[in-house]
Design an enzyme around this catalytic site. Structure first.
Site, short mmCIF file in Angstrom:
data_model
loop_
_atom_site.label_atom_id
_atom_site.label_comp_id
_atom_site.label_asym_id
_atom_site.label_seq_id
_atom_site.Cartn_x
_atom_site.Cartn_y
_atom_site.Cartn_z
N GLY A 250 24.60 -136.95 -41.15
CA GLY A 250 25.32 -138.14 -40.74
C GLY A 250 26.05 -138.01 -39.42
CG ASP A 251 28.78 -136.59 -36.44
OD1 ASP A 251 28.48 -136.40 -35.24
OD2 ASP A 251 29.84 -137.15 -36.78
CG ASP A 252 26.85 -134.87 -32.63
OD1 ASP A 252 26.27 -135.92 -32.34
OD2 ASP A 252 28.02 -134.61 -32.29
#
Length: 471
Positions: A250-252
């Protein structure tokens, strides 16, 4: 004139070839730890009363096993064997000269009770918890001031059971910053390999103030809407190699960091000599590879090769802000493939997010010598969104052999540039920004970091024949 150009070309080829060989190094992670497959002493977690039923809390068993194995740290080290089963636990500390081995079918489960994740002081380069002022929860697997640590196995699993933490975060019910799955602090000789990481409460793997780190053959998964579940975040660390990983979070997928505003500037511990090879993944909220936004200690000598990103928000992004200070320089990105990525390449000069009111807005970052070479993409929303800082131009940004097929229904300009300057050659769609109108060859190649020998040959129309090199 022709002879002088030829001499210039030969010298330039030798210079760049030597620089890549000595600085870029091998295209594979080099294991400096020869004992990854053998430790003279080994015990199973079951010998310390652990029960792999997914219900029994085994924190004491892990702590006791590691306390016992610490007596062998000066005798060649030891291995803690985790057999097949569901091993529920709270946070526990690793020791030096250790292999934590998760066998096939073994899963270490993070407790869903916050009281089993102790609260510790913030990192000195951050000054506070990353998402809340004050202290932070300790990672599930934790260690500091260690040497020679291996976390590996037969594709065992480390599952943070993070959904309860994500709910607390969304509802604003947290008192402290969420924990990572693995955090090693000030550790030399760290290998994490051949495992699956699931559902981290926060970032998955966070080596901070570390040296000689290998992250290899991992699968890292979290729901695409899970908050801040970064894959691998090397932070103020040197000599790091990340390769052959599949990451969907859900992110980098990977974010290179080095401290936050005045705390990172004061601590002054850069991230450098980092290689990322053969990474595949997806993120619908963030970036495949990010540098920053916490980069106040400096980031340099970064080599990214063979990145494949699909159905994602952003390909590669550099994030910074007035107040960060520090630098990002000497970054080489090559052999990248994007499919259905909204923003292929993005620079953000005003990212914001400061730890407190004491940052210095005049502390401006230096962003320079960033090269993108051999980048291709299909179904791209925007090729490049390049936004620097007024009065603090990002410079020597180079694009060589970049082909990004923008979606036919896109109404946006494929390139948008402000306060960014550099050079481009063989780029499609063409960068129409005035600050990139000059070509790389033959006059500006020395201003572009890490160009390969083959592209120098292609640009001049000469081949690397024996007579040329002996001339």
């Amino acid at each position: 004139m022709k002879r002088s150009f030829l001499l210039w070309y030969v010298l330039l080829v030798q210079a760049f070839y030597g620089a890549w060989s000595s600085v870029g190094g091998s295209l594979h992670c080099e294991y400096s730890n020869s004992v990854i497959l053998h430790r003279p002493h080994s015990v199973s977690i079951t010998e310390f009363g652990a029960v792999g039923d997914g219900v029994t809390l085994n924190t004491k068993a892990f702590q006791n096993a590691l306390f016992y194995l610490n007596s062998f740290s000066d005798k060649g080290g030891a291995k803690l064997f985790v057999p097949a089963g569901q091993w529920l636990t709270g946070s526990f500390d690793l020791i030096s000269h250790l292999t934590l081995w998760l066998d096939k079918g073994a899963t270490i489960l993070g407790s869903t009770s916050s009281e089993n994740w102790p609260v510790v002081d913030p990192l000195p380069s951050y000054g506070r918890g990353r998402e809340l002022p004050g202290r932070r929860h300790r990672s599930l697997i934790y260690g500091q001031n260690l040497t020679d640590v291996v976390i590996t196995g037969e594709n065992g699993t480390i599952d943070g059971q993070g959904s309860v933490w994500w709910d607390w975060f969304r509802k604003g019910e947290l008192n402290y910053t969420r924990p990572h799955l693995v955090e090693l602090i000030n550790t030399t000789g760290l290998i994490i390999s051949n495992l699956t990481f699931l559902n981290s409460p926060f970032w998955n793997i966070h080596p901070v103030y570390c040296r000689d780190v290998v992250v290899k053959n991992l699968t890292i998964l979290a729901p695409l809407d899970s908050p801040n579940t970064d894959g691998v975040d090397p932070d103020s660390s040197t000599d790091v190699c990340i390769e052959d990983c599949y990451i969907v979070t859900g992110d980098d997928l990977v974010s290179i960091k080095s401290g936050w505003d005045e705390y990172g500037i004061s601590f002054a511990r850069p991230s450098s000599k980092i290689k990322i090879n053969r990474l595949t993944g997806q993120t619908t909220s963030s970036s495949g590879i990010a540098i920053g936004s916490e980069m106040s200690g400096g980031v340099s000598d970064i080599y990214i090769k063979d990145l494949h990103l699909f159905n994602s928000n952003t390909g590669i992004r550099i994030k910074t802000s007035p107040g960060r200070g520090g630098y990002v320089r000497n970054v080489h990105v090559s052999n990248v493939k994007f499919h259905n990525v909204q923003k292929a390449i993005r620079f953000t000069g005003k990212y914001g997010e400061h730890p407190d009111e004491n940052f210095d807005p005049k502390a401006l970052p230096a962003i320079e010598k960033i090269t993108f070479e051999n980048v291709s993409g299909e179904d791209i929303g925007v090729a490049g969104l390049l936004e620097g800082i007024e009065g603090d131009e990002f410079k020597n940004i180079c694009f060589l052999n970049v082909t990004l097929t923008v979606k036919k229904n896109s109404k946006k300009s494929p390139w948008k540039c402000s306060h960014v300057r550099g050079f481009s050659q063989w780029v499609s769609p063409e960068i129409t920004c005035d600050s990139f109108e000059e070509s790389i060859f033959p006059e500006h190649s020395s201003e572009c970091f890490g160009l390969s020998e083959n592209n120098l040959e292609k640009s001049s129309g000469l081949s690397r024949s024996p007579w040329l090199l002996s001339w």
